[in-house]
Design a protein around this motif. Structure first.
Motif, short mmCIF file in Angstrom:
data_model
loop_
_atom_site.label_atom_id
_atom_site.label_comp_id
_atom_site.label_asym_id
_atom_site.label_seq_id
_atom_site.Cartn_x
_atom_site.Cartn_y
_atom_site.Cartn_z
N GLY A 536 -7.71 -6.35 -3.96
CA GLY A 536 -6.89 -7.54 -3.75
C GLY A 536 -7.21 -8.63 -4.75
O GLY A 536 -7.18 -8.42 -5.96
N PHE A 537 -7.54 -9.80 -4.24
CA PHE A 537 -7.70 -11.02 -5.02
C PHE A 537 -8.67 -10.85 -6.20
O PHE A 537 -8.32 -11.03 -7.36
CB PHE A 537 -8.17 -12.13 -4.08
N LEU A 538 -9.91 -10.55 -5.89
CA LEU A 538 -10.94 -10.27 -6.89
C LEU A 538 -11.15 -11.39 -7.90
O LEU A 538 -11.58 -11.17 -9.03
CB LEU A 538 -10.64 -8.96 -7.64
N GLY A 539 -10.86 -12.62 -7.50
CA GLY A 539 -11.27 -13.77 -8.28
C GLY A 539 -10.47 -14.06 -9.52
O GLY A 539 -10.61 -15.15 -10.09
N LEU A 540 -9.65 -13.12 -9.99
CA LEU A 540 -8.93 -13.34 -11.23
C LEU A 540 -7.54 -13.95 -10.99
O LEU A 540 -6.67 -13.91 -11.87
CB LEU A 540 -8.80 -12.03 -12.02
N HIS A 550 -1.87 -10.75 -1.16
CA HIS A 550 -0.86 -10.48 -0.14
C HIS A 550 -0.30 -9.06 -0.30
O HIS A 550 -0.53 -8.40 -1.32
CB HIS A 550 0.28 -11.51 -0.22
N ALA A 551 0.44 -8.65 0.72
CA ALA A 551 1.05 -7.32 0.70
C ALA A 551 1.98 -7.17 -0.49
O ALA A 551 2.66 -8.12 -0.90
CB ALA A 551 1.80 -7.08 2.01
N LEU A 552 2.05 -5.99 -1.04
CA LEU A 552 2.85 -5.71 -2.22
C LEU A 552 4.27 -5.32 -1.83
O LEU A 552 4.54 -5.00 -0.66
CB LEU A 552 2.19 -4.61 -3.04
N PRO A 553 5.18 -5.28 -2.79
CA PRO A 553 6.59 -4.96 -2.48
C PRO A 553 6.75 -3.59 -1.81
O PRO A 553 6.13 -2.61 -2.24
CB PRO A 553 7.26 -4.96 -3.86
N ASP A 554 7.54 -3.56 -0.77
CA ASP A 554 7.92 -2.30 -0.11
C ASP A 554 6.71 -1.51 0.36
O ASP A 554 6.74 -0.27 0.41
CB ASP A 554 8.76 -1.43 -1.05
N GLY A 555 5.64 -2.19 0.71
CA GLY A 555 4.46 -1.48 1.20
C GLY A 555 3.76 -0.65 0.15
O GLY A 555 3.07 0.31 0.47
N SER A 556 3.94 -0.99 -1.11
CA SER A 556 3.32 -0.23 -2.19
C SER A 556 1.81 -0.42 -2.19
O SER A 556 1.27 -1.34 -1.56
CB SER A 556 3.89 -0.65 -3.54
N THR A 557 1.13 0.43 -2.93
CA THR A 557 -0.33 0.36 -3.09
C THR A 557 -0.65 0.08 -4.54
O THR A 557 -0.03 0.64 -5.45
CB THR A 557 -0.98 1.69 -2.67
N LEU A 558 -1.62 -0.79 -4.76
CA LEU A 558 -2.04 -1.12 -6.12
C LEU A 558 -3.43 -0.55 -6.37
O LEU A 558 -4.38 -0.90 -5.68
CB LEU A 558 -2.05 -2.64 -6.33
N TYR A 559 -3.52 0.36 -7.34
CA TYR A 559 -4.82 0.81 -7.81
C TYR A 559 -5.25 -0.14 -8.92
O TYR A 559 -4.56 -0.29 -9.93
CB TYR A 559 -4.74 2.24 -8.36
#
Length: 890
Positions: A536-540, A550-559
């Motif tokens: 998520g946030f990770l300070g950057l 926050h949650a990503l579009p359409d329930g996507s996952t971010l690697y």
């Protein structure tokens, strides 16, 4: 051993509490989450600056470069009035996050000039305009400006023109742990005589209005001595005496008394509980109200009123002394005042002569002195008991029900009442976990005990969540800061002692709690178990195309390439610590093996060619990857930013001698590599034998080929390499911004070298171009480790197109030199960090003053964001030390 080093040793004993008093007073208690009792959670509006002079604080105090004890029971700070301002200058003024065009911003000019670790000597400067302070002008103009315009600063309004301001210099010297001397020197820099009122104010933090004990503290004149002193009685602190005089005043000094209590009619429109309130001195002096000062010469807040007319170029001096009555050192009143200050000043010089490398030049010594001073001045008393905050106070109305569903609702165990290292005592008057980690690296050289205490404190059960998460910062403890705590522990362990003399107990205590934190990361941020992390946030902040909190579009996952890189680095640090502990405790060999295997798994995943892999062969760079909806379509987000450089920082080098001393660990590693040969496609594990080099083993995320590709981008001035350090976003995105369109929405990331032009994460959150010290420092360290392994066998062309080959240490040194150049005079006699503010070089009374900004413009080097974020920007003092030591060795 210097006298200050002796005091640091003495401070370990309760009988010599050299650490009890210091500049621990916040510079902004108003507008903080702690003081927010509103249902909305909008803390800037719940307790605004306009309330600060009239309303008692619940959780702390603030003042103008003020002092207090470790538990903020008794406070001291000067208040000023130039005869024109609408209010007393009792605290620093600035704009809240909703008021300016670039977020929170202090609108004052002040500088930390010196401090020893025990605060046996401190010195600070505040520049006070002689014209009326333009509160309304600053608010109105900044509110009307767009994000594309610069902020309006105090100096832009001409209030310092022709030298029409006072330099207020405050020096404090401790004669002993409980005997403190203040010398306040006020100089008129203007062309004409000018009037100033100085109120050296002493007060108690209000604990009695919130259901606390009624053992009220008291301030009253010491009538029996007839010396104009003040008697100070506190039920816990004990009894003290406070003296004030000025050789520039011949008349007796009048004392004013009141109570540190809220002016209810003024703030809340409710009946007065006490006619003598916190704002009495303001009302008496400026509003000319007669009956607001206590006629009984007793109270919980007191000040002498000193009025001066200072001729052009002249100065006046105020002297104060606070000492414990039981500490009988035979010195009366203000005797031996100047001699003590001179002695402590000389001892501070002696201490830093021992700390700062002898080969440092005059500019570098000044940078170090003020960098260390900023670190030490931004220590602050921090009190926040979540259970009480949620429950409310017995003498007050119950808190709104929204609070239990609002911020930090899962942190009811949190209880802090400590002296903490703050990022900035005005803009960030609260701890931030990853800031603290970076602060402790320069801190470790001047005060190793404090450094170790701070790192252990955040791991204690009243800070760390039971599930193992570290609290991020008070706005949202559950936000996820990068996991750099372990690396700070390891660095402090190494810096604070020579080999064979290091604090192994400190290392083991931290390691045990870090195991819990590491487990939390694995369980919470690797949701699919594929060794690629979100976070998520990770300070950057706004470095990516989405708000990662926050949650990503359409329930996507971010690697996340940075999340995965942080975890790879976390593995390596825990591995290194386990191997160190295993030297005397063989059980740690087993733990070391697990961290080695976990590192290999993460490295294999981030470098793989499947959907979880984050290396982009087409772009020759590491990128985040978005996994879209139910189709699990993997889209690389081709933004060239620090996110893709962080995998370079996950590197360590193990000496063969160490591996040979731990046969159990070496056997497990050899078995793993023999039975998993495919991982050698992704990681660099080599043993180099030689006459002078018995062998070294490199563990790193990028292969040598991928490392080379990333470094070529790193040192390209058309991409990351600015004249003053590494940019947070490639300059290539100025002409070719990254655009992502999905679900009818369009998101763009464009190179923005200065202040943010997006409201993602607020005004001064900008990782889309500026130079940030913490990541630059990590990159420098990583390049040094690669060079330690590769030596001169790994070279790159630099500068681009020159045909000249340089090794990685030379690249690291070049980055260090560029970062240091931010604060040094350039060929034209200006410091890049001050941008076009030429007064810092052209005007005598502004020369040799430094500010340590939050981040720096990616093209000009101008300092931006918080102006006193000495915390991680003080890493420059570490760079100076390393550069001078390396030059000495060469």
């Amino acid at each position: 051993m210097t006298r200050e080093h002796e005091r640091l040793n003495d401070a370990k004993e309760p009988s010599t509490p050299w650490r009890r008093w210091g500049p621990f007073l916040s510079e902004r208690q108003w507008g903080t989450v702690r003081e927010d009792y509103s249902p909305s959670g909008f803390s800037w509006g719940a307790f605004p600056h306009d309330h600060a002079r009239r309303r008692a604080y619940r959780w702390g105090e603030d003042g103008l470069q003020g002092w207090t004890d470790r538990q903020c029971r008794l406070c001291f700070a000067p208040a000023l009035w130039n005869g024109k301002d609408p209010i007393l200058k009792e605290r620093l003024f600035g704009l809240g996050g909703h008021e300016g065009n670039h977020g929170e911003d202090v609108k004052e000019c002040y500088y930390y000039l010196d401090s020893t670790p025990t605060h046996s000597y401190t010195k600070a400067l505040y520049k006070y305009p002689q014209s009326e302070y333009p509160y309304a002008w600053l608010r109105g103009e900044n509110a009307s400006r767009s994000r594309l315009e610069p902020e309006l600063e105090l100096a832009d309004l001409g209030v310092f023109d022709e030298g029409r301001y006072f330099d207020v210099v405050q020096e404090v010297a401790k004669r002993s742990p409980e005997d403190m001397l203040w010398r306040i020197t006020v100089k008129n820099n203007g062309p004409e005589a000018a009037e100033i009122h100085v109120l050296p104010t002493l007060w108690f933090r209000n604990v009695w209005s919130w259901g606390g004990t009624r053992e009220d503290p008291v301030l009253k004149p010491t009538l029996e001595l007839h010396d104009g002193s003040l008697l100070v009685n506190h039920p816990q602190l004990g009894s003290y005496r406070f003296h004030v005089d000025s050789p520039d005043l011949a008349t007796p000094i009048p004392w004013w008394f009141t109570e540190n209590e809220t002016n209810n009619p003024s703030v809340f429109g409710t009946p007065a509980e006490n006619p003598y309130t916190k704002d009495a001195f303001h009302r008496h002096l400026i509003d000319e109200e007669k009956d607001v000062i206590s006629p009984h010469s007793i109270g919980t807040k007191a000040t002498p009123h000193l009025k001066f007319t200072i001729p052009a170029g002249g100065s006046v001096t105020i002297r104060c002394r606070l000492h414990e009555l039981q500490e009988d050192n035979g010195i009366k009143a203000l005797d031996q005042f100047e001699e003590t200050l001179e002695q402590r000043t000389a001892e501070s010089d002696e201490f830093y002569d021992d700390i700062i490398p002898q080969k440092a030049d005059t500019e570098e010594r000044m940078i170090c002195r003020q960098g260390y001073a900023g670190l030490l001045w931004t220590k602050q008393f921090y009190y926040y008991a979540m259970d009480e905050w949620f429950r409310g106070d017995g003498n007050s109305a119950p808190p709104p029900p929204e609070r239990r569903r609002g911020r930090n609702r899962d942190w009811k165990h949190f209880h802090a009442r400590d002296i903490l290292s703050m990022p900035d005592k005005w803009e960030y008057p609260w701890f931030a976990a990853w800031d603290t980690a970076f602060h402790m690296i320069p801190f470790a050289k001047i005060d190793p005990d404090f450094s170790k205490h701070q790192l252990l404190l955040l791991l204690r059960e009243w800070y760390m969540h039971p599930n193992g998460q570290l609290p991020a910062y008070e706005w949202n403890f559950s936000d996820v800061n990068p996991p750099v705590h372990a690396s700070a522990v390891w660095r402090v362990y190494k810096i604070s002692g020579n080999k064979g003399e290091r604090d192994i107990l400190f290392l083991e205590r931290c390691f045990q709690k870090l195991l819990l934190n590491f487990t939390w990361w694995v369980n919470r941020k690797d949701t699919e178990g594929n060794h690629v992390f979100g976070g998520g946030f990770l300070g950057l902040d706004n470095i990516g195309v989405f708000d990662r909190s926050h949650a990503l579009p359409d329930g996507s996952t971010l690697y996340q390439a940075d999340g995965t890189a942080w975890m790879a680095g976390y593995c390596l640090t825990m591995l290194t610590m386990a191997l160190e502990l295993a030297q005397t405790k063989p059980a740690y060999e087993d733990i070391a093996s697990k961290f080695f295997e976990h590192f290999v798994a993460i490295t294999e995943a981030i470098n793989s060619s499947d959907d979880a892999g984050l290396w982009d062969e087409e772009d020759g760079f590491y990128h985040d990857k978005l996994i879209l909806g139910d189709d699990c379509e993997a889209l690389p987000l081709r933004i060239r930013s620090l996110v893709g450089l962080l995998p370079l920082c996950a590197v360590t080098v193990l000496k063969q001698k160490l591996l040979d001393s731990l046969p159990g660990f070496r056997k497990r590693v050899d078995w793993f590599l023999a039975n998993r040969p495919e991982v050698l496609r992704y990681i660099s594990v080599r043993r180099v034998e030689g006459e002078k080099n018995p062998g070294r083993c490199l563990l790193a995320v990028p292969t040598e080929e991928r490392l080379r590709k990333c470094i070529q981008r790193l040192i390209d001035e058309d991409e990351f390499f600015s004249g003053h350090g590494i940019r947070s976003l490639s300059k290539a995105h100025a002409k070719a911004p990254f655009v992502f369109e999905h679900g009818g929405q369009r998101n763009e990331v464009r190179y923005t070298p200065g202040e943010a032009d997006t409201d993602m994460f607020g005004g001064n959150s900008n990782w889309r171009g500026p130079i940030w010290f913490p990541i630059n420092y990590l990159i420098i360290e990583a390049l040094q480790r690669y060079h330690y392994y590769y030596g001169d066998t790994f070279t790159v062309e630099y500068p681009k197109g020159s045909g000249k080959q340089v090794n990685l240490r030379e690249i690291a040194n070049e980055i260090s030199d560029r970062l240091m150049s931010l604060f040094k005079l350039d060929k034209d006699g200006y410091r890049p960090c001050f941008g076009d503010a030429k007064r810092y070089s052209d005007e005598t009374d502004w020369q040799n003053l430094l500010l340590f900004h939050e981040y720096f413009h990616g093209e000009t080097g101008e300092g931006l964001g918080a102006s006193h974020q000495t915390g991680w920007t003080a890493l420059v003092v570490r760079l100076i030390r390393e550069r001078r030591e390396s030059l000495g060795a060469s």
